[in-house]
Design a protein around this motif. Structure first.
Motif, PDB file in Angstrom:
ATOM      1  N   ILE A 173      43.830  27.222  42.105  1.00  0.00           N
ATOM      2  CA  ILE A 173      42.933  26.188  41.600  1.00  0.00           C
ATOM      3  C   ILE A 173      41.490  26.654  41.806  1.00  0.00           C
ATOM      4  CG2 ILE A 173      42.087  23.836  41.961  1.00  0.00           C
ATOM      5  CD1 ILE A 173      44.964  23.099  42.832  1.00  0.00           C
ATOM      6  N   GLU A 174      40.724  26.610  40.724  1.00  0.00           N
ATOM      7  CA  GLU A 174      39.320  27.012  40.774  1.00  0.00           C
ATOM      8  C   GLU A 174      38.519  25.853  41.379  1.00  0.00           C
ATOM      9  OE1 GLU A 174      37.567  30.040  39.743  1.00  0.00           O
ATOM     10  OE2 GLU A 174      36.256  28.823  40.996  1.00  0.00           O
ATOM     11  N   THR A 175      37.896  26.096  42.520  1.00  0.00           N
ATOM     12  CA  THR A 175      37.188  24.999  43.207  1.00  0.00           C
ATOM     13  C   THR A 175      35.719  24.912  42.792  1.00  0.00           C
ATOM     14  OG1 THR A 175      36.598  26.410  45.080  1.00  0.00           O
ATOM     15  CG2 THR A 175      38.684  25.211  45.226  1.00  0.00           C
ATOM     16  N   ARG A 176      35.232  25.969  42.132  1.00  0.00           N
ATOM     17  CA  ARG A 176      33.793  25.998  41.807  1.00  0.00           C
ATOM     18  C   ARG A 176      33.541  25.818  40.307  1.00  0.00           C
ATOM     19  NH1 ARG A 176      34.242  30.337  46.016  1.00  0.00           N
ATOM     20  NH2 ARG A 176      34.712  31.764  44.311  1.00  0.00           N
ATOM     21  N   GLY A 177      34.398  25.032  39.679  1.00  0.00           N
ATOM     22  CA  GLY A 177      34.270  24.828  38.228  1.00  0.00           C
ATOM     23  C   GLY A 177      32.902  24.309  37.825  1.00  0.00           C
ATOM     24  N   ALA A 178      32.359  23.373  38.599  1.00  0.00           N
ATOM     25  CA  ALA A 178      31.067  22.782  38.242  1.00  0.00           C
ATOM     26  C   ALA A 178      29.965  23.840  38.263  1.00  0.00           C
ATOM     27  CB  ALA A 178      30.736  21.637  39.202  1.00  0.00           C
ATOM     28  N   GLU A 179      30.068  24.739  39.234  1.00  0.00           N
ATOM     29  CA  GLU A 179      29.042  25.788  39.325  1.00  0.00           C
ATOM     30  C   GLU A 179      29.178  26.777  38.157  1.00  0.00           C
ATOM     31  OE1 GLU A 179      28.954  27.490  43.194  1.00  0.00           O
ATOM     32  OE2 GLU A 179      27.093  28.598  42.786  1.00  0.00           O
ATOM     33  N   ILE A 180      30.406  27.092  37.818  1.00  0.00           N
ATOM     34  CA  ILE A 180      30.633  27.993  36.677  1.00  0.00           C
ATOM     35  C   ILE A 180      30.061  27.378  35.401  1.00  0.00           C
ATOM     36  CG2 ILE A 180      32.406  29.078  35.232  1.00  0.00           C
ATOM     37  CD1 ILE A 180      34.195  29.069  37.830  1.00  0.00           C
ATOM     38  N   SER A 181      30.353  26.087  35.211  1.00  0.00           N
ATOM     39  CA  SER A 181      29.837  25.401  34.014  1.00  0.00           C
ATOM     40  C   SER A 181      28.310  25.376  34.016  1.00  0.00           C
ATOM     41  CB  SER A 181      30.373  23.970  33.941  1.00  0.00           C
ATOM     42  OG  SER A 181      31.769  23.973  33.790  1.00  0.00           O
ATOM     43  N   ARG A 182      27.749  25.132  35.206  1.00  0.00           N
ATOM     44  CA  ARG A 182      26.291  25.068  35.296  1.00  0.00           C
ATOM     45  C   ARG A 182      25.671  26.413  34.911  1.00  0.00           C
ATOM     46  NH1 ARG A 182      22.956  26.644  38.907  1.00  0.00           N
ATOM     47  NH2 ARG A 182      24.536  26.986  40.503  1.00  0.00           N
ATOM     48  N   ILE A 183      26.268  27.491  35.394  1.00  0.00           N
ATOM     49  CA  ILE A 183      25.741  28.826  35.076  1.00  0.00           C
ATOM     50  C   ILE A 183      25.832  29.082  33.569  1.00  0.00           C
ATOM     51  CG2 ILE A 183      26.209  31.309  35.364  1.00  0.00           C
ATOM     52  CD1 ILE A 183      27.098  30.536  38.288  1.00  0.00           C
ATOM     53  N   ALA A 184      26.951  28.693  33.003  1.00  0.00           N
ATOM     54  CA  ALA A 184      27.106  28.854  31.545  1.00  0.00           C
ATOM     55  C   ALA A 184      26.055  28.031  30.808  1.00  0.00           C
ATOM     56  CB  ALA A 184      28.512  28.427  31.118  1.00  0.00           C
ATOM     57  N   HIS A 185      25.919  26.772  31.206  1.00  0.00           N
ATOM     58  CA  HIS A 185      24.999  25.875  30.492  1.00  0.00           C
ATOM     59  C   HIS A 185      23.544  26.323  30.623  1.00  0.00           C
ATOM     60  CE1 HIS A 185      28.238  22.496  30.733  1.00  0.00           C
ATOM     61  NE2 HIS A 185      28.405  23.285  29.702  1.00  0.00           N
ATOM     62  N   GLU A 186      23.194  26.800  31.799  1.00  0.00           N
ATOM     63  CA  GLU A 186      21.798  27.243  31.986  1.00  0.00           C
ATOM     64  C   GLU A 186      21.456  28.417  31.090  1.00  0.00           C
ATOM     65  OE1 GLU A 186      21.109  25.619  36.545  1.00  0.00           O
ATOM     66  OE2 GLU A 186      21.165  27.792  36.182  1.00  0.00           O
ATOM     67  N   ALA A 187      22.490  29.161  30.721  1.00  0.00           N
ATOM     68  CA  ALA A 187      22.267  30.280  29.802  1.00  0.00           C
ATOM     69  C   ALA A 187      22.443  29.855  28.346  1.00  0.00           C
ATOM     70  CB  ALA A 187      23.228  31.413  30.142  1.00  0.00           C
ATOM     71  N   GLY A 188      22.706  28.569  28.135  1.00  0.00           N
ATOM     72  CA  GLY A 188      22.906  28.081  26.764  1.00  0.00           C
ATOM     73  C   GLY A 188      24.299  28.358  26.227  1.00  0.00           C
ATOM     74  N   ALA A 189      25.222  28.660  27.139  1.00  0.00           N
ATOM     75  CA  ALA A 189      26.594  28.985  26.720  1.00  0.00           C
ATOM     76  C   ALA A 189      27.516  27.789  26.967  1.00  0.00           C
ATOM     77  CB  ALA A 189      27.096  30.206  27.483  1.00  0.00           C
ATOM     78  N   GLU A 190      28.695  27.868  26.400  1.00  0.00           N
ATOM     79  CA  GLU A 190      29.685  26.807  26.525  1.00  0.00           C
ATOM     80  C   GLU A 190      30.607  27.078  27.718  1.00  0.00           C
ATOM     81  OE1 GLU A 190      30.164  24.240  23.831  1.00  0.00           O
ATOM     82  OE2 GLU A 190      28.104  24.933  23.574  1.00  0.00           O
ATOM     83  N   SER A 191      31.029  26.001  28.356  1.00  0.00           N
ATOM     84  CA  SER A 191      32.033  26.102  29.414  1.00  0.00           C
ATOM     85  C   SER A 191      33.405  25.836  28.795  1.00  0.00           C
ATOM     86  CB  SER A 191      31.746  25.083  30.518  1.00  0.00           C
ATOM     87  OG  SER A 191      32.818  25.049  31.435  1.00  0.00           O
ATOM     88  N   LEU A 192      34.279  26.834  28.877  1.00  0.00           N
ATOM     89  CA  LEU A 192      35.578  26.782  28.201  1.00  0.00           C
ATOM     90  C   LEU A 192      36.669  26.805  29.259  1.00  0.00           C
ATOM     91  CD1 LEU A 192      34.719  29.665  25.679  1.00  0.00           C
ATOM     92  CD2 LEU A 192      34.194  27.225  25.439  1.00  0.00           C
ATOM     93  N   VAL A 193      37.496  25.774  29.288  1.00  0.00           N
ATOM     94  CA  VAL A 193      38.471  25.668  30.379  1.00  0.00           C
ATOM     95  C   VAL A 193      39.890  25.559  29.833  1.00  0.00           C
ATOM     96  CG1 VAL A 193      39.209  24.335  32.389  1.00  0.00           C
ATOM     97  CG2 VAL A 193      36.765  24.587  31.895  1.00  0.00           C
TER      98      VAL A 193
END
Lengths: 464, 522
Positions: free
Chosen positions: A226-246
């Motif tokens: 289980i990925e526990t840092r999903g929110a951080e991964i999404s944040r990094i993607a979003h800050e770069a203007g990218a999509e978070s794909l799960v």
């Protein structure tokens, strides 16, 4: 020898008298006069080397039953295989509904003659949307790998950027499918995973930038973590203007947080756990899900059934939403990807499953999976040389078991288990050599305490 | 009592099931349960706790899933009612879904397919020898049917098989260093849209070779005009969706080969040619068949399915893995044949849809070579019988009747004369067909032929069925002239009335899920 098969039960007009009558009506002498536009050079003049037909339906049944009589399945064997196709309980009602001839033999009619098909697909879309916490869900894709490939392609089209970040821990077959699908337009970048199996955040920061269309990760991932840092991964993607794909196994979502809760923009996953038999891998069906925003909806290649009024007050009707985005619309190859026959019956079945399970059932099945899997890890760790979930990550129903210290390979262990009537976990030693002799085990709600104890006892004995 | 008059030719007394069934969420009553779920034993719980409370809060679901709460018998009744409002091929005279080959799906195959329900795709080979033998023999049968040299059953549908063919084309040209040069795939207007759309996903530019206005088929001169050293592949159905078999296909294939291109045969319409004409004799390098169409596996509301794809010898290294091989004693999964650098490797997980392959296997074994030939001959006979009867209906005609053509297994008709005369479209007549328990499909989009009706009887209907179908079409065409309002307002005796589709393309109005419907329409 004269060709043909008069009076075949599947071919009513093979009755010679009827055949004659029809030939006379169209003014032909014989069946050979059909295919007039096939030139002699293209006519097949040989004999197909295919066995002659069985003389009766009974003989066919005997033949096929005997053909499969020596095969095992997960009822005869105690099964711990998962890795993309999982053994869960299939409520009887799921089989009852998906074997109804009306559904089984429907295809591409309209909402008038196939209202049940439209409504059941709409309801499946609606219930999966609730489960994953999104607004929009498609009529099923072929399988999770294809849904993941399309998820990446949707992000690429939406952002206009070339790169998709994939995790180092990913089913190699799924990676092959995603990369083959996207390679004309997408550049795939791999982000490392940490020792406990999660995305390496520091490496992700290096890999994400203005070229990144999306970051794809799974929860749980291929090796069960289980990925526990999903929110951080999404944040990094979003800050770069990218999509978070799960990518997600939906049967986890009665207990685990939904992907949008940690920032997912596009969710995809596998429907097979939701009331569909494994069918030697034939039970797979993929889904995608997004928010109800035009920019996302317009990127789906799949059909999307929407509810609509009819001219009769109080009547539900259905139709195709934004049909012209698909390759069935006027744009053909100018539409999004391609659409065709995929896995709709399994979407219908997943809907039946979710309606039957309800909120309580989904919560309970998740809890039982997690308890049984934890119990299995505990029992296996009592065996000398065996280390289950040694990296210590959180898991749902799948976990790695390390046999390296036993001096036996996974292959040897699995052969011994097989002789005891047990399918051991999938050998991942070739896919991830740095992990040593590890197998991916799957424990779900179908496993009883006795099943798990039996596995542990047999392993203890054969490894002693 | 007087004798009851049943002399009517069409089912004017038909009415489809109409249950007026709610959306499933509307059936919810808090506390109702549909099934009880296995719980961990007390000893397991004692050993590991409740399994979820040790999860960090941010990983836990915040609220229960908003699913309906319904007792089992009400869930069953709901879906039984929905099934009754679905006219699958088991229920109606399935002549109207042209290009879809809606033939009878034998029930014994359905029962036998369930033998494999609980098999896991990663089971040890020793425990799936029967399964592997079935795959192996199916490969041999498909080789005989096509004349090609090896098949894969991995693609989960016809479109995915087309995508696989396009991917193999790309792999092949990469392997010989011509990938950069060959950027185009040629297809035809009346091949399936996926013959254009799937190669486009692999990066190819799509070029259409236009049909000759008289014959409806591309001729060699037209083909030469679009085929060049830039051509990677010619991707074509034959017969095309018009039901016309292109007798000059080999000339086109030979020309494509002369410029170094590959030729891929979309045999979704393969029911027209079993045992009569094969991919090999026409020179194709690859082909695919839909086992859920030509080979009788049911369509399942649109899948699960299988697009069985075959290739000639030189392209075997580009097939996905694994294949099933036999050493005389044991069947095994094999990857050695594959070109690791340029092969496609995978398009679908595991071994494709095994129950679909098994149903097709059963079907072939109940027909044998003579039966397969009979299937095609009867399907073509049925279609020509249907064609002659349809063409006798005033206002119905077909394009490309040049005096030489004979349709094969299907035909795209046009009712443009009726539309000119009455303003009634083929969409209107399509809805009116529902009032008689029948339907038809118009055409792929865009409509290259006006007011289309695409019919494919297959080998399954009886002559009586075909007669009833045509009588019904004729009855409705007569209504177009005599009582047009009835047709325009149809359906009347179907499950629902005309759908108001105004919101289907409106982002503020569409409602793809119940959640969105409730949000937008309070």
């Amino acid at each position: 020898m004269k060709k043909g098969f008069p009076n075949h039960p599947y071919i009513p007009n093979s009755v010679p008298e009827i055949e004659r009558e029809m030939l006379d009506f169209i003014g032909l002498e014989s069946l050979d006069d059909l295919h007039k536009n096939v030139p002699d050079t293209l006519l097949f003049k040989g004999e197909m080397d295919i066995p002659e037909a069985f003389g009766s339906e009974y003989e066919l049944r005997r033949h096929v039953e005997e053909l499969f009589s020596g095969d095992g399945d997960c009822k005869k064997y105690l099964n711990f295989l998962g890795a993309g196709c999982w053994q869960h309980y299939v409520p009887a009602i799921c089989d009852e509904i998906n074997s109804r001839g009306e559904f089984l033999t429907a295809y591409g009619g309209e909402a008038y003659n196939e209202l049940g098909r439209f409504q059941s697909q709409f309801e499946y879309q609606s219930m999966v949307a609730e489960l994953v916490g999104m607004d929009v869900v498609n009529v099923p894709a072929i399988d999770w790998p294809q849904a993941a490939a399309t998820t990446c392609a949707m992000a690429h089209r939406k952002t206009g950027r070339p790169q998709i970040v994939l995790p180092a821990i990913l089913d190699p077959e799924k990676r092959a499918i995603i990369e083959n699908f996207g390679r004309a337009t997408i550049e795939f970048v791999t982000v490392d995973c940490t020792e406990d199996g999660q995305i390496d955040i520091e490496d992700l920061k290096k890999k994400v930038g203005p070229q990144t269309a999306g970051v794809y990760f799974e929860n749980p991932n291929y090796l069960g973590v289980i990925e526990t840092r999903g929110a951080e991964i999404s944040r990094i993607a979003h800050e770069a203007g990218a999509e978070s794909l799960v990518g997600v196994d939906p049967i986890t979502l009665g207990v685990l947080a939904t992907p949008p809760e940690y920032g997912a923009d596009i969710v995809c996953g596998e429907l097979q756990p939701l009331g569909i038999h494994m069918n030697y891998g034939g039970g797979l069906a993929g889904f995608m899900a997004t928010r109800d925003e035009e920019a996302y909806v317009n990127e789906y290649p799949s059909r999307l059934f929407g509810i609509a009024p009819t001219v009769e007050p109080g009547e539900y009707g259905f139709g195709d939403v934004a049909y012209d985005r698909t390759s069935f619309g006027d744009l053909r190859e100018g539409g999004k990807e391609y659409v065709g026959t995929q896995a709709a019956l399994w979407g219908l079945t997943a809907g039946v499953y979710l309606a039957t399970m309800g909120p309580a059932g989904m919560e309970e099945v998740g809890q039982t999976c997690m308890q049984n899997a934890r119990y299995a890890v505990k029992k296996l760790n009592e065996i000398k040389g065996v280390r289950a979930n040694s990296a210590g990550g959180l898991f749902f129903k799948e976990f790695l078991v390390d046999f390296t210290a036993t001096g036996k390979t996974v292959s040897e262990v699995n052969d011994l288990l097989l002789s005891e009537g047990i399918f051991g976990g999938k050998d991942v030693s070739a896919e991830f050599p740095h992990l040593g002799q590890q197998a991916l085990y799957c424990v779900t709600e179908i496993h009883t305490q006795r099943d798990i104890d039996r596995l542990a006892n047999v392993l203890a004995r054969i490894l002693a | 009592m007087k004798r009851i008059d049943r002399s009517k030719k069409v089912r004017t007394g038909f009415h489809q099931a109409k249950w007026d069934e709610p959306i499933i969420f509307e059936l919810s009553t808090p506390g109702e349960r549909g099934v009880s779920v296995p719980k961990a034993s007390a000893a397991v719980a004692a050993a590991v706790g409740d399994g979820i409370s040790d999860l960090p809060d941010h990983l836990k679901r915040k609220e229960r899933v908003n699913l309906p709460e319904i007792s089992q018998n009400r869930v069953l009744r709901h879906y039984m009612r929905l099934s009754q409002m679905t006219l699958g091929a088991d229920v109606n005279i399935e002549i109207g879904q042209g290009t879809c080959t809606m033939k009878y799906s034998p029930k014994v195959n359905e029962q036998l397919a369930r033998l494999v329900a609980d098999m896991h795709p990663l089971q040890d080979e020793d425990t799936v020898q029967g399964m592997l033998q079935m795959y192996y023999e199916m490969d041999l049968y498909m080789r005989e049917i096509s004349g090609l040299d090896k098949f894969t059953f991995q693609p989960g549908g016809g479109s995915q098989a087309i995508f696989l063919m396009a991917s193999m084309v790309r792999g092949y040209f990469e392997s010989i260093g011509e990938a950069d040069q060959r950027t185009e795939v040629i297809t035809t207007l009346y091949s399936h849209p996926s013959d254009a759309a799937a190669p486009a996903v692999t990066g190819y530019d799509i070029v259409y070779v236009q049909p000759d206005p008289d014959t409806g088929l591309p001729d060699l001169e037209a083909f030469k005009a679009v085929c060049s050293e830039k051509t990677a592949a010619f991707m074509v159905a034959n017969p095309e969706d018009t039901g016309l078999f292109n007798g000059h296909i080999k000339e086109l294939v030979d020309y494509a080969h002369s410029v170094g291109a590959l030729c891929c045969y979309d045999q979704a319409n393969g029911n027209a040619v079993l045992g009569v004409a094969r991919a090999k004799e026409a020179g194709f390098d690859m082909c695919h068949f839909n086992l859920h169409k030509t080979f009788s596996s049911p369509h399942g509301c649109s899948g699960p399915a299988c697009g069985a794809a075959g290739v000639v010898e030189k392209l075997i290294p580009f097939l996905p893995v694994p294949s099933v091989e036999f050493d005389g004693k044991k069947y095994r999964l094999e990857c050695d044949f594959a070109d690791e650098e340029h092969g496609v490797s995978k398009v679908r997980a595991f071994m494709g849809v095994a129950p679909v392959v098994l149903r097709a296997y059963c079907w072939i074994r109940m027909l044998g070579p003579n039966g397969l030939w009979q299937v095609t001959k009867t399907a073509v006979l049925n279609n020509n019988y249907l064609f002659k009867r349809m063409m006798s209906i005033p206002g119905i005609s077909a394009y490309y009747e040049d005096g030489n053509n004979q349709r094969v297994e299907q035909c795209r008709y046009t009712m443009e004369q009726v539309t000119k005369d009455t303003g009634i479209t083929s969409g209107d007549v399509q809805r009116r067909m529902m009032d008689f328990g029948m339907h038809f499909w118009t055409s792929h989009h865009p409509y290259y032929l006006p007011e289309p009706i695409t019919l494919e009887p297959t080998e399954s209907p009886s002559k009586k069925d075909i007669d009833e179908y045509v009588d019904t079409v004729a009855h409705i065409i007569q209504e177009c002239y005599q009582t047009p309002d009835i047709v325009k307002a149809a359906p009347h005796r179907s499950t629902i009335h005309q759908v108001d589709e105004r919101w289907m393309d409106d982002p503020d109005g569409w409602a793809i899920t119940w959640k969105i419907y409730n949000r937008k329409y309070k």
